[in-house]
Write an enzyme that holds these catalytic residues in place. Sequence first.
Site, PDB file in Angstrom:
ATOM      1  N   HIS A 158     -33.229 119.241  31.817  1.00  0.00           N
ATOM      2  CA  HIS A 158     -32.334 118.346  32.590  1.00  0.00           C
ATOM      3  C   HIS A 158     -32.637 116.880  32.306  1.00  0.00           C
ATOM      4  CE1 HIS A 158     -31.365 121.938  35.052  1.00  0.00           C
ATOM      5  NE2 HIS A 158     -32.658 122.190  34.877  1.00  0.00           N
ATOM      6  N   SER A 279     -28.506  93.127  14.491  1.00  0.00           N
ATOM      7  CA  SER A 279     -27.276  92.728  15.160  1.00  0.00           C
ATOM      8  C   SER A 279     -26.855  91.364  14.635  1.00  0.00           C
ATOM      9  CB  SER A 279     -27.510  92.667  16.668  1.00  0.00           C
ATOM     10  OG  SER A 279     -26.558  91.822  17.268  1.00  0.00           O
ATOM     11  N   LYS A 285     -32.556  92.481  17.938  1.00  0.00           N
ATOM     12  CA  LYS A 285     -32.159  93.893  17.868  1.00  0.00           C
ATOM     13  C   LYS A 285     -32.600  94.610  16.598  1.00  0.00           C
ATOM     14  CE  LYS A 285     -29.760  96.025  20.261  1.00  0.00           C
ATOM     15  NZ  LYS A 285     -28.330  95.935  20.541  1.00  0.00           N
ATOM     16  N   GLU A 292     -27.055 107.080  14.990  1.00  0.00           N
ATOM     17  CA  GLU A 292     -25.764 106.986  15.689  1.00  0.00           C
ATOM     18  C   GLU A 292     -24.618 107.500  14.823  1.00  0.00           C
ATOM     19  OE1 GLU A 292     -25.466 103.075  18.124  1.00  0.00           O
ATOM     20  OE2 GLU A 292     -26.952 102.738  16.549  1.00  0.00           O
TER      21      GLU A 292
END
Length: 461
Positions: A158, A279, A285, A292
């Site tokens: 979970h 970024s 970043k 992704e």
Amino acid sequence: MAGKKAWGGRFSVDTHKNVESFTASIDFDKRLAPYDIMGSIAHARMLGKCGIVTKAEADKIVGGLEEIREEIARGEFRFDPALEDIHMHVEHRLTDKIGEVGGKLHTARSRNDQVALDLRLYLREAIGGIREGIRHLQRVFSSKAEVHLNTVMPGYTHMQRAQPILLAHHLLAYFEMFQRDRDRFAACLTRVNVLPLGAGALAGTTLPIDQAYVAKLLDFPAVAANSEDAVSDRDFAVEFLACCAILAMHISRLAEELVLWASAEFGFIELPDAFATGSSIMPQKKNPDVAELSRGKTGRVYGDLVSLLTILKGLPLSYNRDLQEDKEPVFDAADTVRHMLDVLPPMLLAIKYRVERMRAAAAEGFLNATDVADYLVTKGIPFREAHEIVGRIVRHCLETGERLETLSLTRLREFCPAFKPDVAKYISLEACVERRLSTGGTSSRRVAEAVQQAKRTLQRP
Ligand code: ARG
């Protein structure tokens, strides 16, 4: 005869140019060229062997086809949408080169059985490449597991910390998933490896062909048992896409964990610079784009599967032009998973696991609560009661900020007199891991065995 169409005899006017571009498949089926030529060479040899064309004619055809293969490989071949598809291109060029005898190649054959053969030959090779790529990925998991046999991390259910496990155990879970993928593609290959050639347009041929000979030349263990099925069956391609979809789904689960683990909140891994991007606005970043995109590309692979299933849905027997639409999803899925399999292994190899962060996370959150309950079970307490007792102890710890393993024996005995001094060696982080000796469990003993088993599995074809 209308234009240069192979089927122009029956037609009195040229095809409308919009129809020509609408029906042409050459833009995407040109990549079947090597397989088309391989199939045609085998077919021509069979025609010669059976006396349907003379030996000299067969040799001439084969020679011409070999030259065309070279022209295509050198990028000298001219593609023309008026010639529809790769089969027409090759045949047209053959007649250009060797004259009228080129027109004998298509004897006892239709594009319907020809294209089915091409796709099967293409997939056979694609599957070989993908299975090697998966093995390569698995190798990374088994070698990383070997060096993390002592790294403790929290296991989750979970998405909540549940029980401590070894990082090696977690990595080998992926090894298992990818082994099933490798096996699944191998099983798919047995359905791909059936020769459709000889089915003709749909009903077989009147000419005395030898399909077993073609099957032998092209290394097919079986010949299609029914000619109608042979030209209309694309199950093998659906299966291939399903294998790709499941593989991509596995990759997306891995990718999701990498994204989470690379976050400051988890901080379980450090992404290698060569496999991360920055970024354009936020200088601090470092983004997990490879993970992704792997997650995202899974969506298009699912789309490819659904695409072909939908093309086939309700399609009457036998060949229908709809089937031309089978190629783009197949190529797209094959290319997409190949890309993933190329980029992931070197990235996974270079990832740094922050073992102290993992261990610290495993030490917090009462991950040994089940073990305390199991301990009470060994003292004769029914599990349900033990669960209740430990629940109360956890609540107490939450109020006082203590941990289960730091509570004194006196304190523990206030909750249940069955606690004895030996409880200490049941509830340390190490004990929680090492006592899980069941088959497939996370103890270092079982996991070390699993690493050895993984190495043996990697040797299998
Ligand atoms: N380009 C076609 C395909 O990919 C080849 C078969 C066409 N057959 C036909 N009778 N039009 O399916």
